[in-house]
Scaffold this active site. Structure first.
Site, mmCIF file in Angstrom:
data_model
loop_
_atom_site.group_PDB
_atom_site.id
_atom_site.type_symbol
_atom_site.label_atom_id
_atom_site.label_comp_id
_atom_site.label_asym_id
_atom_site.label_seq_id
_atom_site.Cartn_x
_atom_site.Cartn_y
_atom_site.Cartn_z
ATOM 1 N N TRP A 35 0.863 -1.199 0.000
ATOM 2 C CA TRP A 35 0.000 0.000 0.000
ATOM 3 C C TRP A 35 0.895 1.244 0.000
ATOM 4 O O TRP A 35 1.860 1.323 0.764
ATOM 5 C CB TRP A 35 -0.910 -0.011 1.228
ATOM 6 C CG TRP A 35 -1.850 1.160 1.297
ATOM 7 C CD1 TRP A 35 -2.525 1.735 0.253
ATOM 8 C CD2 TRP A 35 -2.223 1.895 2.470
ATOM 9 N NE1 TRP A 35 -3.300 2.769 0.712
ATOM 10 C CE2 TRP A 35 -3.141 2.901 2.067
ATOM 11 C CE3 TRP A 35 -1.896 1.796 3.825
ATOM 12 C CZ2 TRP A 35 -3.713 3.804 2.961
ATOM 13 C CZ3 TRP A 35 -2.471 2.697 4.717
ATOM 14 C CH2 TRP A 35 -3.370 3.688 4.292
ATOM 15 N N TYR A 82 -4.234 0.311 -5.259
ATOM 16 C CA TYR A 82 -2.879 0.795 -4.987
ATOM 17 C C TYR A 82 -2.190 1.287 -6.273
ATOM 18 O O TYR A 82 -1.176 1.973 -6.204
ATOM 19 C CB TYR A 82 -1.984 -0.288 -4.360
ATOM 20 C CG TYR A 82 -2.473 -0.910 -3.070
ATOM 21 C CD1 TYR A 82 -3.511 -0.352 -2.330
ATOM 22 C CD2 TYR A 82 -1.873 -2.070 -2.577
ATOM 23 C CE1 TYR A 82 -3.947 -0.953 -1.156
ATOM 24 C CE2 TYR A 82 -2.303 -2.662 -1.400
ATOM 25 C CZ TYR A 82 -3.349 -2.101 -0.699
ATOM 26 O OH TYR A 82 -3.763 -2.701 0.458
ATOM 27 N N SER A 98 -11.952 -8.115 2.916
ATOM 28 C CA SER A 98 -11.093 -7.233 3.701
ATOM 29 C C SER A 98 -11.982 -6.183 4.352
ATOM 30 O O SER A 98 -12.974 -5.742 3.743
ATOM 31 C CB SER A 98 -10.053 -6.575 2.780
ATOM 32 O OG SER A 98 -9.160 -5.793 3.534
ATOM 33 N N ASN A 99 -11.650 -5.806 5.554
ATOM 34 C CA ASN A 99 -12.394 -4.786 6.298
ATOM 35 C C ASN A 99 -13.842 -5.187 6.591
ATOM 36 O O ASN A 99 -14.722 -4.334 6.701
ATOM 37 C CB ASN A 99 -12.362 -3.450 5.531
ATOM 38 C CG ASN A 99 -10.957 -2.924 5.383
ATOM 39 O OD1 ASN A 99 -10.285 -2.669 6.372
ATOM 40 N ND2 ASN A 99 -10.484 -2.793 4.145
ATOM 41 N N GLN A 109 -8.953 -9.769 5.709
ATOM 42 C CA GLN A 109 -7.765 -8.942 5.957
ATOM 43 C C GLN A 109 -8.211 -7.632 6.617
ATOM 44 O O GLN A 109 -9.008 -6.894 6.049
ATOM 45 C CB GLN A 109 -7.047 -8.652 4.631
ATOM 46 C CG GLN A 109 -5.739 -7.912 4.872
ATOM 47 C CD GLN A 109 -5.020 -7.497 3.590
ATOM 48 O OE1 GLN A 109 -4.857 -6.309 3.322
ATOM 49 N NE2 GLN A 109 -4.590 -8.461 2.806
ATOM 50 N N PRO A 127 0.355 -3.991 10.519
ATOM 51 C CA PRO A 127 0.625 -4.766 11.737
ATOM 52 C C PRO A 127 1.513 -4.023 12.725
ATOM 53 O O PRO A 127 1.492 -4.320 13.914
ATOM 54 C CB PRO A 127 1.330 -6.024 11.203
ATOM 55 C CG PRO A 127 1.939 -5.594 9.910
ATOM 56 C CD PRO A 127 0.969 -4.610 9.322
ATOM 57 N N LEU A 128 2.278 -3.055 12.220
ATOM 58 C CA LEU A 128 3.156 -2.293 13.123
ATOM 59 C C LEU A 128 2.473 -0.984 13.527
ATOM 60 O O LEU A 128 3.117 -0.083 14.080
ATOM 61 C CB LEU A 128 4.504 -2.020 12.438
ATOM 62 C CG LEU A 128 5.192 -3.264 11.853
ATOM 63 C CD1 LEU A 128 6.467 -2.891 11.113
ATOM 64 C CD2 LEU A 128 5.496 -4.285 12.947
ATOM 65 N N LYS A 181 4.916 -3.569 5.902
ATOM 66 C CA LYS A 181 5.364 -2.798 4.730
ATOM 67 C C LYS A 181 6.644 -2.065 5.095
ATOM 68 O O LYS A 181 6.782 -1.549 6.202
ATOM 69 C CB LYS A 181 4.255 -1.811 4.410
ATOM 70 C CG LYS A 181 4.456 -0.933 3.237
ATOM 71 C CD LYS A 181 3.194 -0.165 2.957
ATOM 72 C CE LYS A 181 2.909 0.865 4.019
ATOM 73 N NZ LYS A 181 1.638 0.814 4.653
ATOM 74 N N ILE A 240 13.046 -4.752 5.904
ATOM 75 C CA ILE A 240 12.390 -5.799 5.098
ATOM 76 C C ILE A 240 12.889 -7.172 5.564
ATOM 77 O O ILE A 240 12.112 -8.081 5.826
ATOM 78 C CB ILE A 240 12.664 -5.572 3.589
ATOM 79 C CG1 ILE A 240 11.888 -4.340 3.096
ATOM 80 C CG2 ILE A 240 12.298 -6.807 2.757
ATOM 81 C CD1 ILE A 240 12.193 -3.911 1.656
#
Ligand code: A2P
Length: 266
Positions: free
Chosen positions: A15, A43, A131-132, A152, A180-181, A221, A228
């Protein structure tokens, strides 16, 4: 790997990555060992993902590609039409996982999932999902006889999706964590930092390992080659149950992503 779907638990999120930055980041990810790339029509980077995959020389069947249909395109014809374009842009014969990007209750479930099932039958996609989606949205699909393989959603320590997690687990639907972060915010959480010292790993690894320990996939990401690689290392060690619970108990905050078209209140 999950029981229902053969998917690498750490994927590479794309994204906001476009152009040469996207090609470079996806190339670095593949070089580091990622075999799951997450993209979306919205995207605008299908072609860049395709270039990185081609340049990597890795066989197509070794890479798991997820993409998503935009919420205005969910009727039968538009799903089929979108998919043909995705195959062309991604330069592939099939998509591993095709998701509804955002729910849209204006379009009947049968339109979207009828098309998804047809695409699965003709092997143009391997799996489909959403998703969502809230529990309520998923119940609507299940009541029509369809079951998504994946949902997701945004998920990180201060937005742990406890209720949706329990529900999806009970229905054998794999959750995948986006952001996730917490878009980087969660790396400073004192409990995360404390555990990173205990295990001698980075805060990002602590968070990703916690997610995987709960049987959830994640798509962190990064454009930084060091990060990475670091994120993939979260698969290489095991967190004690007591520490998983410590992160589970972190105070919850509002979600980070809340666009005008969301249906989170449903
Ligand atoms: P960078 O591109 O400089 O690595 P999320 O996946 O939750 O949206 O988070 C993405 C953010 O987290 C980006 O700003 C990214 O910055 C940063 N990030 C990703 N991996 C790491 C890591 N291992 N350590 C520190 N920051 C990271």
């Amino acid at each position: 790997m999950s029981k229902n779907i053969n998917i690498p638990f750490i994927g590479f999120g794309t994204w906001k990555l476009t152009g040469e930055v996207c090609v470079k980041a996806v190339s670095k990810a593949l070089e580091a060992g990622y075999r799951h790339i997450d993209t979306a029509d919205r995207y605008g980077n299908h072609k860049e993902v395709a270039k990185a995959v081609k340049d990597s020389g890795i066989k197509r069947e070794e890479i798991f590609i997820t993409t998503k249909v935009w919420y205005t395109e969910l009727n039968y014809r538009n799903v089929l039409g979108s998919l043909e374009r995705f195959l062309d842009e991604l330069k592939t014969d099939y998509i591993d996982l095709l998701l509804v990007h955002w729910p849209n209750r204006q379009i009947p479930v049968e339109e979207t999932f009828g098309a998804f099932c047809e695409l699965k039958d003709t092997k143009k996609i391997r799996y489909y999902g959403v998703s969502n989606y809230t529990i309520h949205h998923i119940e609507d699909i299940i009541s029509k006889g369809y079951r998504p393989f994946v949902n997701q959603v945004e998920l990180h320590p201060s937005f742990n999706q406890k209720e949706l997690y329990e529900y999806c687990k009970s229905k054998n639907i794999l959750l995948t964590a986006y952001s996730p972060l917490g878009m980087g915010d969660e790396l400073k959480n004192p409990i995360v930092v404390e555990l990173s010292k205990k295990y001698n790993v980075t805060p990002a690894q602590v968070i990703l390992n916690w997610i995987i320990s709960r049987g959830i996939a994640a798509i962190p990401k990064s454009t930084n080659p060091v990060n990475i690689k670091d994120n993939l290392k979260s698969l290489e060690w095991k967190m004690e149950k007591i520490d998983v619970e410590k992160i589970n108990a972190i105070e919850q905050k509002p979600r980070l992503l809340n666009p005008p078209w969301q249906e989170f209140d449903y």
